[in-house]
Design a protein around this motif. Structure first.
Motif, short mmCIF file in Angstrom:
data_model
loop_
_atom_site.label_atom_id
_atom_site.label_comp_id
_atom_site.label_asym_id
_atom_site.label_seq_id
_atom_site.Cartn_x
_atom_site.Cartn_y
_atom_site.Cartn_z
N PRO A 37 35.32 58.45 -14.63
CA PRO A 37 36.03 59.10 -13.52
C PRO A 37 36.81 58.08 -12.70
O PRO A 37 36.43 56.91 -12.61
N ARG A 38 37.92 58.53 -12.13
CA ARG A 38 38.73 57.66 -11.28
C ARG A 38 38.26 57.82 -9.84
O ARG A 38 38.51 58.83 -9.19
N PHE A 42 38.61 60.85 -6.05
CA PHE A 42 37.51 61.55 -5.38
C PHE A 42 37.34 61.05 -3.95
O PHE A 42 36.93 61.81 -3.06
N HIS A 178 31.34 72.23 -13.21
CA HIS A 178 31.93 70.90 -13.35
C HIS A 178 32.08 70.54 -14.83
O HIS A 178 33.12 69.99 -15.24
N VAL A 182 35.61 69.80 -16.85
CA VAL A 182 35.86 68.60 -17.66
C VAL A 182 36.37 68.97 -19.04
O VAL A 182 37.33 68.38 -19.55
#
Length: 285
Positions: A37-38, A42, A178, A182
């Protein structure tokens, strides 16, 4: 731009390296990779959620002091239509411009204020705010700041409280939604979010082709799951911070379980806006 990170990476491209690669059994020559994840995206989302909650709380104090407690007076209507509604509609777009926000998800996120505050100000002016929310300033601030639809006990008008089973259900729903998000984003990105041929793009009848309709369906489901993930995580956070307050689901699986257009729009798609429109527009009219 300060806020330029998006779901696919930063302005200059995605420089992440997959930490897992695999080939699906039925797609020869196709390799998929799992990206980390980046974090910056977030962090930006968390910042905007916090900023909007603070802004909504400020609006709530003004609305409660000068509209709810003075309902029916000329000053209440002047405050609502002359100050709150224009400010809520105008200020978020000035902030987007000032901060040079380019990320589409973040730009969509900040629209919560202009979509919700004017309607809640209108319901306050005409006396249709939930009775449980107007019992005290503290409750009214929470009603605004959560950016969610609070669930109230129909008899006492107090916020409904969650038990352990409710919390488990919310956590499970967060994980499921979630994970589904994805999958949709990962597969969609590989085909530029257009998995099926749409036929003749120049023909007006092309919008009725099977490929186009399926692409639109998947696009709406992608929007739905994005909204659901954010709202579920936010409801879980506020539930823990507020001592167990329950919140209504933003979306209740409208794409696969709706039985009619009225069921889709009235009970399953974006219940937050549905409730706000009902109390802020339909009932006053």
């Amino acid at each position: 731009a300060l806020f330029e990170a998006n779901l696919d990476g930063s302005k200059g491209g995605d420089d992440r390296v997959p930490f897992v690669r695999f080939e699906p059994p039925f797609f020869e020559g196709v390799t998929y990779g799992v990206l980390p994840p980046r974090g910056i995206f977030f962090a930006h989302v968390a910042f905007f959620f916090l900023a909007q909650s603070v802004a909504a709380a400020v609006f709530a104090v003004v609305v409660y002091k000068y509209i709810v407690q003075k309902r029916g007076t000329t000053s209440a209507y002047l405050t609502g239509f002359g100050l709150i509604v224009p400010a809520a509609l105008f200020l978020p777009f000035r902030i987007l411009s000032a901060l040079d926000v380019r990320s589409k998800p973040l730009r969509l996120l900040i629209l919560t204020i202009p979509l919700s505050i004017p309607l809640r100000a209108t319901e306050a002016m005409f006396g249709f705010a939930p009775p449980g929310a107007t019992k005290s300033l503290r409750r009214y601030v929470m009603y605004y700041a959560t950016l969610l639809e609070t669930r109230y006990d129909p008899d006492t008008h107090d916020p409904a409280k969650a038990n352990i089973l409710d919390l488990v259900k919310v956590v499970a729903e967060v994980f499921i939604q979630h994970s589904w998000a994805v999958v949709l984003y990962s597969l969609g990105r590989a085909v530029d979010y257009v998995p099926f041929e749409t036929g003749d793009d120049e023909s007006p009848l092309g919008i009725f082709s099977v490929g186009h309709l399926v692409n639109v369906f998947l696009g709406v489901e992608l929007l739905r799951v994005s909204m659901s993930v954010g709202s579920l995580e936010l409801s879980l956070l506020w539930c823990l911070l507020s001592g167990g307050t329950l919140f209504e689901k933003l979306n209740d699986n409208p794409m696969f379980t709706s039985t009619s257009p009225s069921d889709f729009w009235g009970r399953r798609w974006n219940n937050f806006i549905h409730g706000a429109l009902k109390r802020g527009v339909y009932k006053p009219v």
